[in-house]
Write an enzyme that holds these catalytic residues in place. Structure first.
Site, PDB file in Angstrom:
ATOM      1  N   ASP A   1       0.857  -1.182   0.000  1.00  0.00           N
ATOM      2  CA  ASP A   1       0.000   0.000   0.000  1.00  0.00           C
ATOM      3  C   ASP A   1       0.897   1.237   0.000  1.00  0.00           C
ATOM      4  OD1 ASP A   1      -2.210   1.527   0.047  1.00  0.00           O
ATOM      5  OD2 ASP A   1      -2.942   0.862   2.007  1.00  0.00           O
TER       6      ASP A   1
ATOM      7  N   ASP B   1      -3.141   2.622  -6.063  1.00  0.00           N
ATOM      8  CA  ASP B   1      -2.024   2.725  -5.113  1.00  0.00           C
ATOM      9  C   ASP B   1      -1.901   1.546  -4.159  1.00  0.00           C
ATOM     10  OD1 ASP B   1      -4.277   3.197  -3.662  1.00  0.00           O
ATOM     11  OD2 ASP B   1      -3.410   4.805  -2.444  1.00  0.00           O
ATOM     12  N   GLU B   2      -2.549   0.442  -4.459  1.00  0.00           N
ATOM     13  CA  GLU B   2      -2.346  -0.735  -3.603  1.00  0.00           C
ATOM     14  C   GLU B   2      -2.456  -1.992  -4.449  1.00  0.00           C
ATOM     15  OE1 GLU B   2      -5.460  -1.865  -0.871  1.00  0.00           O
ATOM     16  OE2 GLU B   2      -6.814  -0.373  -1.740  1.00  0.00           O
TER      17      GLU B   2
END
Lengths: 417, 385
Positions: free
Chosen positions: A12, A107-108
């Site tokens: 993350d 974003d993860e």
């Protein structure tokens, strides 16, 4: 699912949008930064720096609320292209560690590291190496959670923030989870939290006081899933699937909130055209065609309607999407009422139409070719480099979200029950 | 409406008539299709009854279509009223075959008596009933009933039902002094029928009319049940009028441009295969059972002396049928929506047909083998297979 004990990483990125913005403007470092729009504008916070979060600012919050909570924050516009570029860079690094990578959002990501010990060493060493690679190649911080399930990995990465590693060792899941708040379970929102509190369940350990039958009776399938989750298992919905397994989206949508409410038909149509273009582009990007086109319309007074139209044949063409959206709008709009927000959604994905058209004389194919050419130009010169004439006036800065709605819904919907 | 105005000023809202149940029921049945089903505007669920002279006029409308018809009645008091259409129809069906007396009461209630049955229905003020277009006095064209009926039957099924292509939600009727043509398409197939050697008085040059699907359907059932040899057709700026015997159907005109269909009529079909209509229909029906449910795609494979039909789907399996044909050209494989082919074969009622093809990407054409009095052709676009 294989019987072999699994090792899942959840990577993350830390305050992703803000961190990317800092790379472009180092003066932002360590300051309270809000990404998503300018001070006084409408719209929502796409991301906030840790400094701003201390003041209670969080993503999806109205910009104006953020301004009140944190008056000294620096407000910056989002740059979707930058985030995509960095997200892709991270993705490249991840795939060099394991072929089973699934980007859960921009974003993860989840990575299945099962069986990579001989290559990368034990989990913590592999995670450390990955952590270092991401930092050295992108200059970005991230947190990595390691677990025997997606769920454990995800909860661990949240606890590892910022810029940390956390390994929830297999066999100790229950002890690890017991003291954690129920809200730490992905998918548990305010509503579920409140319902759980009615049964005295505040911490994950409290689940052990009830058997599955009881939870199922009161919470249905979601109750069963919660019971599994409280033991650290991937239970329920998307969590059940293998990392990297087919995970096509169910819908693609774009929305726009006006800075100032409008009843100007030309302006509204231009926005709808622009949104249709954005949806069309994403459809082509994902190689999907949609049979259902939906309009979302929010008035000044926040009353919101959604109206959908099913097409005779699936499409991925901006012009065809716009044609439907425009019709839906005019059929449902209360004339002269000011509009606050517009949204265009494409769903019911289907194979592209195999039936040839008699009347269009290859027009459709030509449009498709034209749109693909436009996509290539946008890839090269940016999103606003090319637009259909009707959409030019509808130009607005795209607001990007760290948690796009369609991804969030995999978790959040359960709360609605 | 000056007449209405006078009546209401004078306060003489009366009506009392007696008529035969059979005759009333016949007209009620004929007009049911036009009554608005969705009751967004309540008055549209009602009939307008108007009694004058020795007849009762009934009118129903859904604003797109209106149908006015009449039956003989003993009119004791002239006047008018409105009555809920569906309820009246359902009720009258159940009455014995005897005379019915209909009388307007206060507050728009209507009394219906028949033998020992006595009912009062809740009506609405007739002033709410929309005013209807008036049949033009000039430019009326007479069209033979059977010709129009046959043309509708052979093209109506090809009209687009999707709202999204609204200019295709009707058929184009082209009248010339000596011919009548009807064309319908949904963008995937096109039915075209022409009848020449007729005389249409009052038509000079070319008279093009887009007839909405709803009007086509209604017209078909009205033409089916009339004894009249010809019907009268007229139009003004916004409305189409069809007078069929004692019944008058009006329809709002479709706005928009019907596509330039002449450009898509195939000009160079290199392969022509004669087929027995019933055999072909049976074979397609069989293999289509195993076609993909949504696309309904069937494959036609043309080889020397043989036409193979096949379909397959992952859920149900695969099926093949083969017909003996007189064909010596190059082999060809082409896909079609089975339903589109069946629609045509049904419309031609099992007569022998000709299938004409060019290649796998170009439109195919179906025609009755025998020319008869009509020039009938059906063009179908292929599917990717």
């Amino acid at each position: 699912m294989s019987a072999f004990p699994r090792t899942i990483f959840h990577v993350d990125m830390d305050a992703f949008f803000v961190s990317v913005e800092e790379l472009f403007d180092s003066s932002l470092k360590g300051k309270a930064v809000v990404v998503g729009g300018q001070r006084g504008e409408r719209g929502v916070v796409a991301a906030a720096s840790y400094e701003a979060r201390k003041f209670g600012v969080h993503s999806a919050m109205p910009l104006r609320t953020a301004e009140k909570l944190c008056p000294h924050a620096i407000f910056v516009n989002g740059h979707r292209e930058r985030y995509i570029e960095y997200s892709q860079a991270v993705h490249r690094i991840l795939t060099s560690f394991s072929p089973a990578v699934e980007m859960a959002s921009i974003d993860e990501a989840y990575i299945d590291m099962t069986g990579t010990e001989r290559l990368h060493g034990p989990p913590l060493r592999a995670a450390d190496a990955l952590h270092g690679r991401i930092k050295s190649e992108t200059k970005l911080n991230c947190s990595i959670g390691i677990g025997g399930s997606r769920l454990m990995a995800k909860i661990s990465s949240a606890k590892a923030k910022p810029h940390g590693l956390l390994w929830a060792i297999a066999g100790h899941e229950k002890t690890f989870l017991a003291p954690l708040d129920v809200r730490d379970i992905p998918g548990v929102g305010k509503v579920t939290e409140k319902n759980l509190q009615n049964f005295g369940i505040r911490y994950i350990g409290d689940f052990s006081r009830y058997d599955e039958a009881f939870l199922e009776e009161h919470f249905g399938k979601w109750g069963l899933a919660l019971a599994g989750k409280s033991r650290g298992e991937d239970a329920g919905g998307w969590f059940d699937s293998e990392v990297g397994a087919d995970s096509e989206p169910k819908s693609i949508s774009h929305e726009h909130t006006y800075n100032q409410d409008t009843a100007d038909v030309a302006k509204i149509e231009a926005t709808l055209m622009r949104l249709s273009e954005m949806v069309g582009r994403r459809l082509r990007e994902a190689d999907l065609s949609a049979r259902t086109i939906q309009l979302k319309l929010r008035y000044k007074d926040f009353t919101t309607i959604t109206r959908a139209q099913t097409l005779p044949a699936a499409t991925q063409l901006d012009t065809e999407i716009f044609e439907q959206i425009r019709r839906l709008f005019h059929k449902n709009w209360r004339k002269f009422s000011e509009v606050r927000l517009l949204g265009v959604q494409a769903a019911a994905f289907d194979e592209d139409n195999a039936q040839a058209d008699l009347l269009d004389q290859g027009r459709r194919q030509r449009w498709r070719n034209a749109m693909l050419a436009v996509d290539r130009m946008r890839d090269k010169f940016g999103e606003s480099s090319v637009s259909l004439a009707a959409g030019i006036k509808g130009g607005f800065r795209e607001r990007t979200h760290e948690n796009p709605v369609e991804l969030r819904s995999t978790f959040g919907d359960k709360d609605k029950k | 409406m000056p007449v209405e105005a006078i009546a209401s000023v004078a306060g003489t809202s009366t009506m009392e008539i007696t008529l035969s149940k059979q005759e009333l029921l016949r007209e009620l049945t004929a007009t049911q299709g036009v009554v608005e089903r969705k009751t967004t505007i309540p008055i549209l669920s009602n009939y307008l009854f108007e009694a004058a002279g020795d007849k009762l006029s009934l009118t129903a409308t859904d604003l797109d279509l209106s149908l006015r018809t009449s039956c003989t009645a003993k009119v004791k008091k002239e006047g008018s009223c409105t009555i809920p259409a569906r309820k009246l129809h359902d009720y009258v069906k159940l009455l014995p075959d005897a005379d019915i007396t209909i009388k307007l009461l206060e507050n728009h209630w209507v009394s219906i008596r028949c033998g020992r049955s006595n009912t009062k229905m809740v009506g609405m003020a007739k002033s709410n009933f929309p005013s209807l277009p008036v049949f033009p006095t000039t430019g009326v064209v007479k069209i033979p009933t059977q010709i129009l009926l046959s043309m509708i039957a052979k093209t109506g099924f090809a009209i687009a039902s999707e709202e999204s292509r609204y200019t295709l939600n009707g058929a184009l009727m082209v009248l010339k002094p000596e011919s009548i043509t009807m064309v319908a398409t949904d963008g995937h197939r096109l039915a075209h029928i022409e009848r020449s050697g007729e005389k249409f008085e009052g038509v000079s040059g070319e008279m093009k009319t887009l007839v909405p699907k709803k009007a086509m359907d209604e017209l078909k059932s009205l033409l089916d049940s009339t004894d009249a040899d010809t019907i009268e057709f007229a139009k003004d700026d916004s409305t189409l009028f069809f007078r069929i015997g004692g019944r008058l159907l009006t329809s709002r005109q479709l706005t928009g441009q019907f596509p330039n269909y002449e450009a898509v009529l195939p000009k160079d079909v290199s392969k022509s295969i004669a087929l027995q209509g019933t055999e072909l229909m049976a074979a397609i029906s069989r293999v289509a059972q195993f076609a993909d449910e949504r696309s309904r795609a069937v494959r036609i494979k043309l080889e020397k002396g043989e036409l193979k039909l096949s379909a397959s789907s992952t859920e149900t399996g695969e099926s093949e049928d083969s017909l003996e044909v007189d064909y010596n050209g190059d082999p060809l494989a082409i896909g079609f929506n089975a339903q589109y082919l069946l629609d045509f074969l049904k419309a031609t009622g099992g007569t022998d047909v000709k299938l004409e093809l060019k290649d796998a990407q170009s439109a195919g054409q179906l025609r009755p083998a025998e020319g008869e009095d009509y020039k009938y052709r059906y063009i179908v676009m292929p599917m990717r297979i």
